[in-house]
Enzyme design. Structure first.
Site, PDB file in Angstrom:
ATOM      1  N   LYS A 178       0.838  -1.196   0.000  1.00  0.00           N
ATOM      2  CA  LYS A 178       0.000   0.000   0.000  1.00  0.00           C
ATOM      3  C   LYS A 178       0.873   1.247   0.000  1.00  0.00           C
ATOM      4  O   LYS A 178       1.704   1.430   0.893  1.00  0.00           O
ATOM      5  CB  LYS A 178      -0.929  -0.015   1.218  1.00  0.00           C
ATOM      6  N   THR A 210     -10.096   9.030   8.112  1.00  0.00           N
ATOM      7  CA  THR A 210      -9.513   7.817   7.531  1.00  0.00           C
ATOM      8  C   THR A 210      -9.250   6.731   8.571  1.00  0.00           C
ATOM      9  O   THR A 210      -8.557   5.760   8.285  1.00  0.00           O
ATOM     10  CB  THR A 210      -8.183   8.169   6.829  1.00  0.00           C
ATOM     11  N   GLY A 212      -9.313   3.518  10.495  1.00  0.00           N
ATOM     12  CA  GLY A 212      -9.757   2.170  10.166  1.00  0.00           C
ATOM     13  C   GLY A 212      -9.625   1.799   8.704  1.00  0.00           C
ATOM     14  O   GLY A 212     -10.117   0.746   8.282  1.00  0.00           O
ATOM     15  N   THR A 213      -8.941   2.628   7.907  1.00  0.00           N
ATOM     16  CA  THR A 213      -8.833   2.351   6.472  1.00  0.00           C
ATOM     17  C   THR A 213      -8.145   1.021   6.191  1.00  0.00           C
ATOM     18  O   THR A 213      -8.598   0.228   5.362  1.00  0.00           O
ATOM     19  CB  THR A 213      -8.076   3.484   5.760  1.00  0.00           C
ATOM     20  N   GLY A 214      -7.030   0.757   6.879  1.00  0.00           N
ATOM     21  CA  GLY A 214      -6.302  -0.491   6.647  1.00  0.00           C
ATOM     22  C   GLY A 214      -7.092  -1.714   7.058  1.00  0.00           C
ATOM     23  O   GLY A 214      -7.135  -2.726   6.337  1.00  0.00           O
ATOM     24  N   CYS A 215      -7.752  -1.629   8.222  1.00  0.00           N
ATOM     25  CA  CYS A 215      -8.609  -2.735   8.679  1.00  0.00           C
ATOM     26  C   CYS A 215      -9.713  -2.998   7.662  1.00  0.00           C
ATOM     27  O   CYS A 215     -10.007  -4.152   7.315  1.00  0.00           O
ATOM     28  CB  CYS A 215      -9.249  -2.396  10.025  1.00  0.00           C
TER      29      CYS A 215
END
Length: 268
Positions: A178, A210, A212-215
């Site tokens: 990412k 943003t 929690g974007t990765g989760c």
């Protein structure tokens, strides 16, 4: 004939603010049409302004939760998020090796959006040695990839891809690098497998919300992979959905800090 509804498991920490972790994963699963189950690895006192406390679950109870879920539910896909320490990583790795879900997505959660640490430094080695070889997909951001490999963070796409290939060499089947930390107008991600490499781009959405974007992305990958023919299509559709969730994030009014994206933008 009725469409099959897949069962997807998240193994992660709880976010009391509801924007990341188990809560974000279950929202994502529901939004994308799969049934969600959960194994909680840690409780956090957390909101949009930061992490005020972390209470790890004991490894034995993590194992008990895994046994309860896998012994009764048909799990079509699973993902891991926050794992806190090496003992929990060992417990999760043993359960995954025992039950072997058809799809396993590893989100290498190390630091919260607020900058608070979510993984003990000594646990990075356990993550690399015990879970990477079990994963069908790993989704590191650039600082996480650098920590896993013990190198400096990539600052360009060429180095980003080199580090993705180094992660493949550690046994994972696919890597989604990412590129959000690159200082570029667009946010490039690279999907790498032993056979092929694909570049995905998305515009940077002008929102501060943003959390929690990765989760959410890793949960979307776990939810969509059983519904799609390959990882390339899965990543494309997950990123498209995530972009829309970020575009709609400002519709929510949650907290005074970095708020969550809008998981139910298609429904509300």
């Amino acid at each position: 004939m009725m469409k099959k509804i897949f069962n997807v498991l998240t193994i992660a920490g709880s976010d009391s603010g509801g924007g990341a972790g188990i809560q974000a994963d279950l929202k994502t699963f529901s939004a994308l049409g799969v049934y969600g189950a959960s194994v909680i690895t840690a409780l956090t006192a957390q909101n949009t302004q930061g992490v005020q406390g972390v209470f790890p679950v004991t490894p034995d109870f993590v194992t008990a939760q895994c046994d309860s879920v896998f012994s009764d539910l048909r799990i079509d896909s699973a993902k891991c998020g926050m794992l806190t320490n090496a003992s929990i990583i060992e417990a999760v790795a043993a359960s995954l090796a025992r039950y072997q879900p058809p799809v396993f997505v590893l989100d290498t959660v190390m630091v919260a959006k607020s900058g608070d640490a979510l993984l003990a430094p000594e646990a990075v080695r356990a993550l690399r040695e015990m879970l990477l070889p079990l994963a069908d997909m790993v989704t590191p951001n650039l600082p996480e990839a650098a920590a896993l490999l013990g190198v400096n963070m990539a600052t360009d796409e060429m180095t980003m891809c080199e580090q993705g290939r180094a992660l493949l060499a550690l046994g994972v089947k696919a890597v989604l690098m990412k590129g959000g930390h690159l200082e570029t107008d667009e946010s490039p991600d690279w999907l790498l497998t032993a056979e092929e490499e694909w570049r995905f781009t998305a515009p940077r959405i002008p929102t501060r919300h943003t959390h929690g974007t990765g989760c959410t992305l890793s949960a979307a990958l776990a939810a969509l992979r059983p519904q799609r023919p390959d990882w390339k299509t899965t990543v494309r559709d997950a990123k498209d959905w995530l972009t829309q969730a970020l575009e709609q994030a400002d519709r929510l009014n949650v907290g005074h800090g970095i708020g969550p994206l809008h998981h139910f933008h298609q429904w509300w």
